[in-house]
Design a protein around this motif. Structure first.
Motif, PDB file in Angstrom:
ATOM      1  N   ALA A 118       0.819  -1.209   0.000  1.00 43.09           N
ATOM      2  CA  ALA A 118       0.000   0.000   0.000  1.00 43.09           C
ATOM      3  C   ALA A 118       0.851   1.257   0.000  1.00 43.09           C
ATOM      4  O   ALA A 118       0.432   2.310  -0.518  1.00 43.09           O
ATOM      5  CB  ALA A 118      -0.933  -0.006   1.209  1.00 43.09           C
ATOM      6  N   ALA A 119       2.067   1.170   0.566  1.00 39.05           N
ATOM      7  CA  ALA A 119       2.948   2.339   0.600  1.00 39.05           C
ATOM      8  C   ALA A 119       3.487   2.706  -0.772  1.00 39.05           C
ATOM      9  O   ALA A 119       4.073   3.786  -0.938  1.00 39.05           O
ATOM     10  CB  ALA A 119       4.111   2.080   1.564  1.00 39.05           C
ATOM     11  N   GLN A 120       3.291   1.848  -1.768  1.00 39.76           N
ATOM     12  CA  GLN A 120       3.810   2.141  -3.103  1.00 39.76           C
ATOM     13  C   GLN A 120       3.045   3.271  -3.788  1.00 39.76           C
ATOM     14  O   GLN A 120       3.426   3.680  -4.894  1.00 39.76           O
ATOM     15  CB  GLN A 120       3.774   0.874  -3.964  1.00 39.76           C
ATOM     16  CG  GLN A 120       4.748  -0.187  -3.495  1.00 39.76           C
ATOM     17  CD  GLN A 120       4.694  -1.446  -4.339  1.00 39.76           C
ATOM     18  OE1 GLN A 120       3.977  -1.520  -5.340  1.00 39.76           O
ATOM     19  NE2 GLN A 120       5.462  -2.458  -3.946  1.00 39.76           N
ATOM     20  N   ARG A 121       2.023   3.786  -3.173  1.00 40.88           N
ATOM     21  CA  ARG A 121       1.359   4.973  -3.729  1.00 40.88           C
ATOM     22  C   ARG A 121       2.259   6.198  -3.608  1.00 40.88           C
ATOM     23  O   ARG A 121       2.043   7.206  -4.266  1.00 40.88           O
ATOM     24  CB  ARG A 121       0.028   5.217  -3.030  1.00 40.88           C
ATOM     25  CG  ARG A 121       0.136   5.570  -1.565  1.00 40.88           C
ATOM     26  CD  ARG A 121      -1.231   5.874  -0.972  1.00 40.88           C
ATOM     27  NE  ARG A 121      -1.803   7.065  -1.560  1.00 40.88           N
ATOM     28  CZ  ARG A 121      -3.090   7.329  -1.604  1.00 40.88           C
ATOM     29  NH1 ARG A 121      -3.946   6.445  -1.130  1.00 40.88           N
ATOM     30  NH2 ARG A 121      -3.536   8.448  -2.130  1.00 40.88           N
ATOM     31  N   TRP A 122       3.287   6.131  -2.727  1.00 49.31           N
ATOM     32  CA  TRP A 122       4.206   7.252  -2.552  1.00 49.31           C
ATOM     33  C   TRP A 122       5.576   7.008  -3.198  1.00 49.31           C
ATOM     34  O   TRP A 122       6.447   7.855  -3.101  1.00 49.31           O
ATOM     35  CB  TRP A 122       4.419   7.531  -1.063  1.00 49.31           C
ATOM     36  CG  TRP A 122       3.178   7.989  -0.370  1.00 49.31           C
ATOM     37  CD1 TRP A 122       2.602   9.225  -0.446  1.00 49.31           C
ATOM     38  CD2 TRP A 122       2.337   7.225   0.487  1.00 49.31           C
ATOM     39  NE1 TRP A 122       1.478   9.281   0.311  1.00 49.31           N
ATOM     40  CE2 TRP A 122       1.274   8.068   0.916  1.00 49.31           C
ATOM     41  CE3 TRP A 122       2.376   5.909   0.962  1.00 49.31           C
ATOM     42  CZ2 TRP A 122       0.277   7.624   1.765  1.00 49.31           C
ATOM     43  CZ3 TRP A 122       1.370   5.472   1.819  1.00 49.31           C
ATOM     44  CH2 TRP A 122       0.342   6.327   2.207  1.00 49.31           C
ATOM     45  N   GLY A 123       5.761   5.877  -3.835  1.00 50.67           N
ATOM     46  CA  GLY A 123       7.044   5.592  -4.463  1.00 50.67           C
ATOM     47  C   GLY A 123       6.961   4.371  -5.355  1.00 50.67           C
ATOM     48  O   GLY A 123       5.990   3.600  -5.291  1.00 50.67           O
TER      49      GLY A 123
ATOM     50  N   HIS B 215       8.025  15.556  -4.632  1.00 52.15           N
ATOM     51  CA  HIS B 215       7.426  16.806  -5.110  1.00 52.15           C
ATOM     52  C   HIS B 215       5.947  16.629  -5.465  1.00 52.15           C
ATOM     53  O   HIS B 215       5.193  17.607  -5.528  1.00 52.15           O
ATOM     54  CB  HIS B 215       8.198  17.318  -6.330  1.00 52.15           C
ATOM     55  CG  HIS B 215       8.047  16.443  -7.536  1.00 52.15           C
ATOM     56  ND1 HIS B 215       8.762  15.271  -7.696  1.00 52.15           N
ATOM     57  CD2 HIS B 215       7.256  16.574  -8.638  1.00 52.15           C
ATOM     58  CE1 HIS B 215       8.421  14.717  -8.855  1.00 52.15           C
ATOM     59  NE2 HIS B 215       7.520  15.486  -9.439  1.00 52.15           N
ATOM     60  N   LEU B 216       5.524  15.395  -5.699  1.00 52.93           N
ATOM     61  CA  LEU B 216       4.113  15.147  -6.012  1.00 52.93           C
ATOM     62  C   LEU B 216       3.227  15.287  -4.779  1.00 52.93           C
ATOM     63  O   LEU B 216       1.997  15.368  -4.904  1.00 52.93           O
ATOM     64  CB  LEU B 216       3.947  13.744  -6.603  1.00 52.93           C
ATOM     65  CG  LEU B 216       4.743  13.451  -7.883  1.00 52.93           C
ATOM     66  CD1 LEU B 216       4.587  11.996  -8.278  1.00 52.93           C
ATOM     67  CD2 LEU B 216       4.279  14.362  -9.016  1.00 52.93           C
ATOM     68  N   PHE B 217       3.841  15.334  -3.600  1.00 54.47           N
ATOM     69  CA  PHE B 217       3.090  15.416  -2.350  1.00 54.47           C
ATOM     70  C   PHE B 217       3.504  16.647  -1.542  1.00 54.47           C
ATOM     71  O   PHE B 217       3.500  16.631  -0.321  1.00 54.47           O
ATOM     72  CB  PHE B 217       3.320  14.147  -1.529  1.00 54.47           C
ATOM     73  CG  PHE B 217       3.012  12.883  -2.280  1.00 54.47           C
ATOM     74  CD1 PHE B 217       1.721  12.415  -2.390  1.00 54.47           C
ATOM     75  CD2 PHE B 217       4.030  12.178  -2.909  1.00 54.47           C
ATOM     76  CE1 PHE B 217       1.440  11.257  -3.096  1.00 54.47           C
ATOM     77  CE2 PHE B 217       3.760  11.019  -3.618  1.00 54.47           C
ATOM     78  CZ  PHE B 217       2.458  10.557  -3.715  1.00 54.47           C
ATOM     79  N   ASP B 218       3.931  17.688  -2.240  1.00 50.95           N
ATOM     80  CA  ASP B 218       4.296  18.972  -1.615  1.00 50.95           C
ATOM     81  C   ASP B 218       5.532  18.862  -0.728  1.00 50.95           C
ATOM     82  O   ASP B 218       5.632  19.540   0.298  1.00 50.95           O
ATOM     83  CB  ASP B 218       3.128  19.536  -0.802  1.00 50.95           C
ATOM     84  CG  ASP B 218       1.916  19.823  -1.672  1.00 50.95           C
ATOM     85  OD1 ASP B 218       2.118  20.164  -2.855  1.00 50.95           O
ATOM     86  OD2 ASP B 218       0.788  19.691  -1.184  1.00 50.95           O
ATOM     87  N   GLY B 219       6.472  17.996  -1.115  1.00 47.52           N
ATOM     88  CA  GLY B 219       7.736  17.930  -0.390  1.00 47.52           C
ATOM     89  C   GLY B 219       7.844  16.736   0.536  1.00 47.52           C
ATOM     90  O   GLY B 219       6.861  16.038   0.812  1.00 47.52           O
ATOM     91  N   GLU B 220       9.085  16.506   1.036  1.00 50.54           N
ATOM     92  CA  GLU B 220       9.355  15.335   1.856  1.00 50.54           C
ATOM     93  C   GLU B 220       8.581  15.351   3.173  1.00 50.54           C
ATOM     94  O   GLU B 220       7.968  14.354   3.570  1.00 50.54           O
ATOM     95  CB  GLU B 220      10.856  15.215   2.149  1.00 50.54           C
ATOM     96  CG  GLU B 220      11.718  14.862   0.961  1.00 50.54           C
ATOM     97  CD  GLU B 220      12.178  16.083   0.191  1.00 50.54           C
ATOM     98  OE1 GLU B 220      11.641  17.175   0.473  1.00 50.54           O
ATOM     99  OE2 GLU B 220      13.056  15.953  -0.679  1.00 50.54           O
ATOM    100  N   ALA B 221       8.600  16.481   3.880  1.00 47.30           N
ATOM    101  CA  ALA B 221       7.924  16.544   5.180  1.00 47.30           C
ATOM    102  C   ALA B 221       6.423  16.321   5.043  1.00 47.30           C
ATOM    103  O   ALA B 221       5.810  15.598   5.844  1.00 47.30           O
ATOM    104  CB  ALA B 221       8.214  17.878   5.853  1.00 47.30           C
ATOM    105  N   ALA B 222       5.826  16.931   4.029  1.00 51.42           N
ATOM    106  CA  ALA B 222       4.385  16.744   3.822  1.00 51.42           C
ATOM    107  C   ALA B 222       4.074  15.299   3.442  1.00 51.42           C
ATOM    108  O   ALA B 222       3.041  14.750   3.843  1.00 51.42           O
ATOM    109  CB  ALA B 222       3.891  17.708   2.744  1.00 51.42           C
ATOM    110  N   MET B 223       4.961  14.667   2.673  1.00 57.17           N
ATOM    111  CA  MET B 223       4.737  13.280   2.287  1.00 57.17           C
ATOM    112  C   MET B 223       4.791  12.366   3.511  1.00 57.17           C
ATOM    113  O   MET B 223       3.947  11.471   3.672  1.00 57.17           O
ATOM    114  CB  MET B 223       5.790  12.846   1.268  1.00 57.17           C
ATOM    115  CG  MET B 223       5.632  11.409   0.789  1.00 57.17           C
ATOM    116  SD  MET B 223       6.871  10.934  -0.425  1.00 57.17           S
ATOM    117  CE  MET B 223       8.343  10.977   0.622  1.00 57.17           C
ATOM    118  N   LEU B 224       5.767  12.557   4.408  1.00 59.57           N
ATOM    119  CA  LEU B 224       5.847  11.738   5.606  1.00 59.57           C
ATOM    120  C   LEU B 224       4.618  11.941   6.489  1.00 59.57           C
ATOM    121  O   LEU B 224       4.092  10.981   7.070  1.00 59.57           O
ATOM    122  CB  LEU B 224       7.116  12.076   6.386  1.00 59.57           C
ATOM    123  CG  LEU B 224       8.458  11.793   5.697  1.00 59.57           C
ATOM    124  CD1 LEU B 224       9.606  12.070   6.648  1.00 59.57           C
ATOM    125  CD2 LEU B 224       8.517  10.376   5.176  1.00 59.57           C
ATOM    126  N   ALA B 225       4.164  13.179   6.597  1.00 58.68           N
ATOM    127  CA  ALA B 225       2.964  13.447   7.401  1.00 58.68           C
ATOM    128  C   ALA B 225       1.740  12.743   6.813  1.00 58.68           C
ATOM    129  O   ALA B 225       0.903  12.204   7.553  1.00 58.68           O
ATOM    130  CB  ALA B 225       2.723  14.942   7.503  1.00 58.68           C
TER     131      ALA B 225
END
Length: 519
Positions: free
Chosen positions: A99-104, A124-134
């Motif tokens: 399921a985590a493959q939606r981010w990579g 960059h598709l998720f507004d940056g690294e910090a926003a993606m982790l959140a």
């Protein structure tokens, strides 16, 4: 990835995976107070049950992972113990990694409670690294799982930061790794317990302490430790990116499926049956190419208004007969409302097993009729799996114990013995019914019997077949049986038995029972 470009590896750590999974399943069963229980999950060992994980309330009361259950009960007498489901946790972790493959582009399972995700070039598709982790943590929290994340240029550094770093740390530059990792404890290097204990005794408590020691001294101390988890030097090189750590992506194998997108919305169910037949033909070709047969099929229908309709059928044995697969859905189409129309249909082989092609014999006689496997599939589809069963032999001479019921998809084992010298009826009563028999002498053949209010004169008798009681199961007062095959004046054939003998010392006069019918 082009040479010189920094990778972005995300470590996902689920510190409470097992207990979160239990809480999620318990809440799904309608228990709102599951989170308020003192629950521990244990594993049996040679020294007794050991706690694998504990609920938050149990942890607050003193129960900790790795503690023996007997010791924990001294601190928390009201503990509720449940066996750990390690295999279920593993499968859940694999699904979460996929399921985590939606981010990579790819991911993998990391240990028993974590996953690694390659998010290089996708942050960059998720507004940056910090926003993606959140967003990753928020998504898993919505599903009931606590997740800690970290991003670093390599897997070792990402693991260390997710387990021992601050909240959602992001390290994109490999040059700053030594300074970021220095305050972390030595356990952040993924060392085994013996090595961590040795480092503690040497006074090397943090990663920075190890970095301050001359490398030659560490080489002399740990040169005989070949395993990575036992050698701090190997782990240091991995977290600093000096040596490559092999990573094996987890690839989800998609089930075989066939799909149709309709030009015009479908309103009539008779046309839907034709669409399903076409889908079954396409799916059968795919199954043949993979040398597989379907055991469970899922039909998905999408309506114009956005609603989805699903129907599932199961097969008793693998099959890729397109006509048979399509016919199984005939009884499942009732009740489907097309509304404004169905514009997409998909048939998925959710469960498939190996099925080799067998060539028929050239001299085999031509057969007609329905095969047993096809008949079983149709009965299960029409009546439900719980209403259909098959019989299997069991080691007992008593008729009511000589067989057992199995699920329709379970193949019965071969009989270990054969009672072919006895003639047994094909139809047995669920429970033998008592009858009244008139006979000439106490040991003579029966002549007339009364059953369910009717009186039957016996024209022919064969027997007896004597069956002794099973002394290893019965009490010492159990009586033997003498079975008779009888025929009345109307030509109807019965199977009756006398329970006990006169003067056998195990009760009063013998009783008579009707147990079955002959064709």
């Amino acid at each position: 990835m082009s040479p010189g470009k920094t990778r972005a590896i995300v470590s996902l750590w689920f510190p409470n995976l097992a207990i979160d999974r239990w809480s999620r399943s318990t809440a799904g069963q309608g228990d709102p107070d599951a989170a308020l229980q003192l629950v521990v999950l244990v594993t049996e060992t040679a020294y007794g049950p050991v706690i694998d994980t504990a609920s938050p309330l149990a942890q607050a009361a003193g129960a900790q992972a790795g503690m023996r259950l007997a010791d924990a009960r001294m601190l928390v007498p009201g503990l509720v113990t449940l066996p750990s489901d390690h295999e279920g946790n593993r499968r859940t972790l694999e699904r979460m990694a996929i399921a985590a493959q939606r981010w990579g582009p790819w991911s993998m399972v990391d240990g028993e409670d974590g996953a690694l995700l390659d998010a290089s070039g996708s942050a960059h598709l998720f507004d940056g690294e910090a926003a993606m982790l959140a967003e990753i943590e928020r998504r898993f929290a919505m599903r009931g799982y606590t997740c800690r994340t970290a991003l670093a240029p390599n897997a070792g550094a990402a693991w260390a930061l997710s387990h021992y770093g601050a909240e959602r740390p992001v390290v994109s530059d490999p040059a700053v790794l030594p300074g970021v990792l220095a305050p972390l404890p030595a356990a952040a290097l993924r060392l085994n317990d013996d090595t961590k204990l040795l480092l503690t005794r040497l006074g090397l408590k943090t990663v920075g302490d190890l970095l301050d020691v001359p490398r030659a001294s560490l080489v002399r101390r740990f040169r005989n430790r070949r395993a990575s988890e036992a050698n701090p030097l190997a782990r240091l090189d991995q977290v600093l990116g000096k040596t490559h750590e092999p990573l094996v992506p987890l690839q989800e194998k998609q089930p075989l499926a066939a799909e149709r997108r309709l030009v015009e919305p479908l309103l009539a169910l008779d046309l839907l049956a034709r669409i399903i037949a076409d889908l079954a033909e396409d799916l059968a070709r795919s199954l043949e190419a993979e040398r597989k047969g379907a055991r469970r099929l899922l039909l998905l229908l999408w309506r114009v208004d956005g609603d989805t309709i699903s129907r599932t059928v199961e097969l008793a044995s693998p099959s890729r007969d397109a006509a048979h697969l399509a016919r199984l859905f005939d009884a499942r189409l009732e009740g489907i409302e097309a509304a404004f129309g169905i514009d997409q249909a998909r048939l998925v082989a959710v469960w498939a097993e190996s099925l080799e092609q067998e060539q028929e014999r050239l001299d085999a006689p031509e057969t007609t009729g329905t095969s047993f496997a096809v008949l079983l599939d149709r009965l299960v589809t029409r009546l439900g799996k719980g209403s259909v069963s098959r019989l299997a032999p069991r080691g007992s001479h008593l008729p009511e114990r000589s067989h057992r019921r199995l699920a329709p998809d379970v193949e019965p084992a071969a009989a270990q013995y054969d009672l072919g010298f006895h003639q047994r009826p094909l139809k047995l009563l669920d429970r033998a019914e008592q009858i009244t028999v008139i006979y000439a002498t106490p040991e003579g053949l029966p002549r007339r019997f009364r059953w369910r209010g009717g009186l039957h004169d016996i024209a022919r008798v064969e027997g007896p077949e004597r069956i002794a009681p099973e002394w290893w199961r019965e009490r010492s007062t159990a009586r033997l049986r003498d079975y008779y095959r009888i025929e009345d004046e109307m030509g109807r054939r019965y199977w009756i038995y006398r329970h006990g003998l006169v003067g056998d010392g195990r009760g009063g006069p013998p009783d008579w029972y009707l147990h079955g019918f002959f064709a």
